[in-house]
Write a protein that holds these residues in place. Structure first.
Motif, mmCIF file in Angstrom:
data_model
loop_
_atom_site.group_PDB
_atom_site.id
_atom_site.type_symbol
_atom_site.label_atom_id
_atom_site.label_comp_id
_atom_site.label_asym_id
_atom_site.label_seq_id
_atom_site.Cartn_x
_atom_site.Cartn_y
_atom_site.Cartn_z
ATOM 1 N N ALA A 1 0.845 -1.199 0.000
ATOM 2 C CA ALA A 1 0.000 0.000 0.000
ATOM 3 C C ALA A 1 0.876 1.245 0.000
ATOM 4 C CB ALA A 1 -0.914 -0.002 1.224
ATOM 5 N N ASP A 2 0.440 2.277 -0.729
ATOM 6 C CA ASP A 2 1.243 3.495 -0.816
ATOM 7 C C ASP A 2 0.930 4.431 0.343
ATOM 8 O OD1 ASP A 2 -0.704 5.839 -1.943
ATOM 9 O OD2 ASP A 2 -1.275 3.880 -2.734
ATOM 10 N N ALA A 3 1.855 5.356 0.582
ATOM 11 C CA ALA A 3 1.750 6.259 1.720
ATOM 12 C C ALA A 3 0.491 7.114 1.662
ATOM 13 C CB ALA A 3 2.992 7.146 1.796
ATOM 14 N N ASP A 4 0.117 7.587 0.469
ATOM 15 C CA ASP A 4 -1.045 8.472 0.354
ATOM 16 C C ASP A 4 -2.339 7.773 0.771
ATOM 17 O OD1 ASP A 4 0.505 10.577 -0.499
ATOM 18 O OD2 ASP A 4 0.101 10.269 -2.631
ATOM 19 N N SER A 5 -2.509 6.525 0.349
ATOM 20 C CA SER A 5 -3.734 5.804 0.705
ATOM 21 C C SER A 5 -3.771 5.506 2.195
ATOM 22 C CB SER A 5 -3.854 4.509 -0.104
ATOM 23 O OG SER A 5 -2.834 3.590 0.246
ATOM 24 N N LEU A 6 -2.633 5.161 2.774
ATOM 25 C CA LEU A 6 -2.582 4.898 4.207
ATOM 26 C C LEU A 6 -2.863 6.167 5.004
ATOM 27 C CD1 LEU A 6 0.553 2.571 4.354
ATOM 28 C CD2 LEU A 6 -1.835 1.894 4.663
ATOM 29 N N LEU A 7 -2.263 7.273 4.559
ATOM 30 C CA LEU A 7 -2.477 8.542 5.259
ATOM 31 C C LEU A 7 -3.925 8.984 5.165
ATOM 32 C CD1 LEU A 7 -0.825 10.550 6.896
ATOM 33 C CD2 LEU A 7 -0.422 11.839 4.788
ATOM 34 N N SER A 8 -4.540 8.749 4.016
ATOM 35 C CA SER A 8 -5.951 9.100 3.848
ATOM 36 C C SER A 8 -6.831 8.331 4.831
ATOM 37 C CB SER A 8 -6.378 8.811 2.408
ATOM 38 O OG SER A 8 -7.754 9.061 2.233
ATOM 39 N N THR A 9 -6.557 7.041 4.997
ATOM 40 C CA THR A 9 -7.320 6.216 5.935
ATOM 41 C C THR A 9 -7.107 6.678 7.370
ATOM 42 O OG1 THR A 9 -7.203 4.306 4.478
ATOM 43 C CG2 THR A 9 -7.672 3.874 6.799
ATOM 44 N N VAL A 10 -5.858 6.944 7.713
ATOM 45 C CA VAL A 10 -5.551 7.405 9.072
ATOM 46 C C VAL A 10 -6.221 8.741 9.351
ATOM 47 C CG1 VAL A 10 -3.696 8.291 10.551
ATOM 48 C CG2 VAL A 10 -3.420 6.115 9.360
ATOM 49 N N ASN A 11 -6.136 9.676 8.411
ATOM 50 C CA ASN A 11 -6.748 10.993 8.610
ATOM 51 C C ASN A 11 -8.257 10.894 8.760
ATOM 52 O OD1 ASN A 11 -4.370 12.477 8.645
ATOM 53 N ND2 ASN A 11 -4.386 12.810 6.435
ATOM 54 N N ALA A 12 -8.865 10.001 7.981
ATOM 55 C CA ALA A 12 -10.323 9.814 8.092
ATOM 56 C C ALA A 12 -10.681 9.259 9.460
ATOM 57 C CB ALA A 12 -10.816 8.886 6.984
ATOM 58 N N THR A 13 -9.892 8.309 9.928
ATOM 59 C CA THR A 13 -10.153 7.712 11.243
ATOM 60 C C THR A 13 -9.962 8.725 12.356
ATOM 61 O OG1 THR A 13 -9.406 5.565 10.411
ATOM 62 C CG2 THR A 13 -9.516 5.847 12.804
ATOM 63 N N LEU A 14 -8.854 9.472 12.297
ATOM 64 C CA LEU A 14 -8.621 10.482 13.325
ATOM 65 C C LEU A 14 -9.651 11.609 13.229
ATOM 66 C CD1 LEU A 14 -4.709 10.680 13.359
ATOM 67 C CD2 LEU A 14 -6.249 9.294 14.763
ATOM 68 N N GLY A 15 -10.152 11.847 12.017
ATOM 69 C CA GLY A 15 -11.199 12.845 11.855
ATOM 70 C C GLY A 15 -12.467 12.468 12.623
ATOM 71 N N LEU A 16 -12.705 11.170 12.734
ATOM 72 C CA LEU A 16 -13.851 10.715 13.508
ATOM 73 C C LEU A 16 -13.675 11.046 14.989
ATOM 74 C CD1 LEU A 16 -14.459 7.221 11.892
ATOM 75 C CD2 LEU A 16 -15.731 9.333 11.480
ATOM 76 N N LEU A 17 -12.450 11.001 15.468
ATOM 77 C CA LEU A 17 -12.208 11.388 16.865
ATOM 78 C C LEU A 17 -12.516 12.864 17.061
ATOM 79 C CD1 LEU A 17 -8.838 9.589 17.711
ATOM 80 C CD2 LEU A 17 -11.152 8.745 17.968
ATOM 81 N N GLY A 18 -12.035 13.675 16.114
ATOM 82 C CA GLY A 18 -12.310 15.107 16.194
ATOM 83 C C GLY A 18 -13.793 15.410 16.080
ATOM 84 N N ALA A 19 -14.483 14.598 15.265
ATOM 85 C CA ALA A 19 -15.926 14.818 15.079
ATOM 86 C C ALA A 19 -16.697 14.567 16.370
ATOM 87 C CB ALA A 19 -16.455 13.909 13.975
ATOM 88 N N ALA A 20 -16.085 13.801 17.271
ATOM 89 C CA ALA A 20 -16.753 13.525 18.548
ATOM 90 C C ALA A 20 -16.919 14.794 19.390
ATOM 91 C CB ALA A 20 -15.966 12.479 19.322
ATOM 92 N N CYS A 21 -16.159 15.808 19.061
ATOM 93 C CA CYS A 21 -16.259 17.060 19.806
ATOM 94 C C CYS A 21 -17.408 17.926 19.295
ATOM 95 C CB CYS A 21 -14.965 17.861 19.690
ATOM 96 S SG CYS A 21 -13.564 17.069 20.499
ATOM 97 N N GLY A 22 -17.914 17.586 18.092
ATOM 98 C CA GLY A 22 -18.915 18.422 17.482
ATOM 99 C C GLY A 22 -20.295 18.300 18.107
#
Length: 198
Positions: free
Chosen positions: A177-198
């Motif tokens: 797997a390439d770095a961009d696809s992995l980073l996209s998945t990680v950012n989406a997952t961490l974005g869910l943590l941030g969304a918990a504050c909303g």
């Protein structure tokens, strides 16, 4: 007179670590180990014991030099969620570029190796899992204390989930797997943590 070693044991162990990390213990024959370390079998056995003992020593070296420093940096970082993002960014960079690209994590690789049921190896892997989970827990708790996450946020469950996400990054990077696809998945997952504050 005592036997005098004409080689550096730590250098030999580092070479064995690289071999096991890249190929796994099951696929690394004792012949491959002697070639990688530059030692004959008698010197290898006299210094480290059998292949199992050498593999354990290599795993412990990996923990000491690679896993624990990253865990300490995460646990000691006082920024909360940005520290977790930085941890994953550094992990993806290490797994997808440079000398060890495509090797994955030696400890995660060990979970699927033939020797993963060995009690000492199992203990080492479980300890690594616990330490990474604790580091994630500390970073998430810091984030909660700083208001980046709501007071009721389930820090323990999320810490375990982020450890499994890190395992996934390691496995997927080893499979190409390439770095961009992995980073996209990680950012989406961490974005869910941030969304918990909303």
């Amino acid at each position: 007179m005592p036997d005098i070693k004409h080689f550096d044991p730590d250098d030999a162990l580092e070479r064995a670590e690289r071999l096991f990390w890249q190929h796994g213990a099951a696929k690394a024959s004792i012949q491959a180990v002697t070639v990688a370390t530059g030692l004959n079998r008698s010197s290898l056995y006299a210094t480290f014991g059998g292949k199992r003992e050498l593999y354990l020593a290599a795993l412990r070296r990996y923990v000491h030099h690679r896993a624990r420093p990253a865990q300490r940096r995460l646990a000691d970082d006082v920024r909360g969620l940005p520290a977790i993002r930085e941890f994953f960014g550094a992990l993806i960079t290490a797994r997808c570029s440079g000398e060890h690209a495509g090797w994955g994590c030696m400890l995660v690789n060990a979970h699927t190796d033939a020797d993963h049921t060995d009690p000492e190896i199992r203990t080492l892997l479980d300890e690594h899992h616990r330490q990474l989970r604790d580091a994630m827990h500390t970073a998430l708790q810091t984030a909660r204390e700083q208001g980046q996450l709501p007071p009721e946020f389930p820090v323990g469950v999320a810490a375990e989930g982020l450890v499994l996400l890190a395992y996934g990054v390691n496995v997927r990077s080893r499979n190409g797997a390439d770095a961009d696809s992995l980073l996209s998945t990680v950012n989406a997952t961490l974005g869910l943590l941030g969304a918990a504050c909303g």
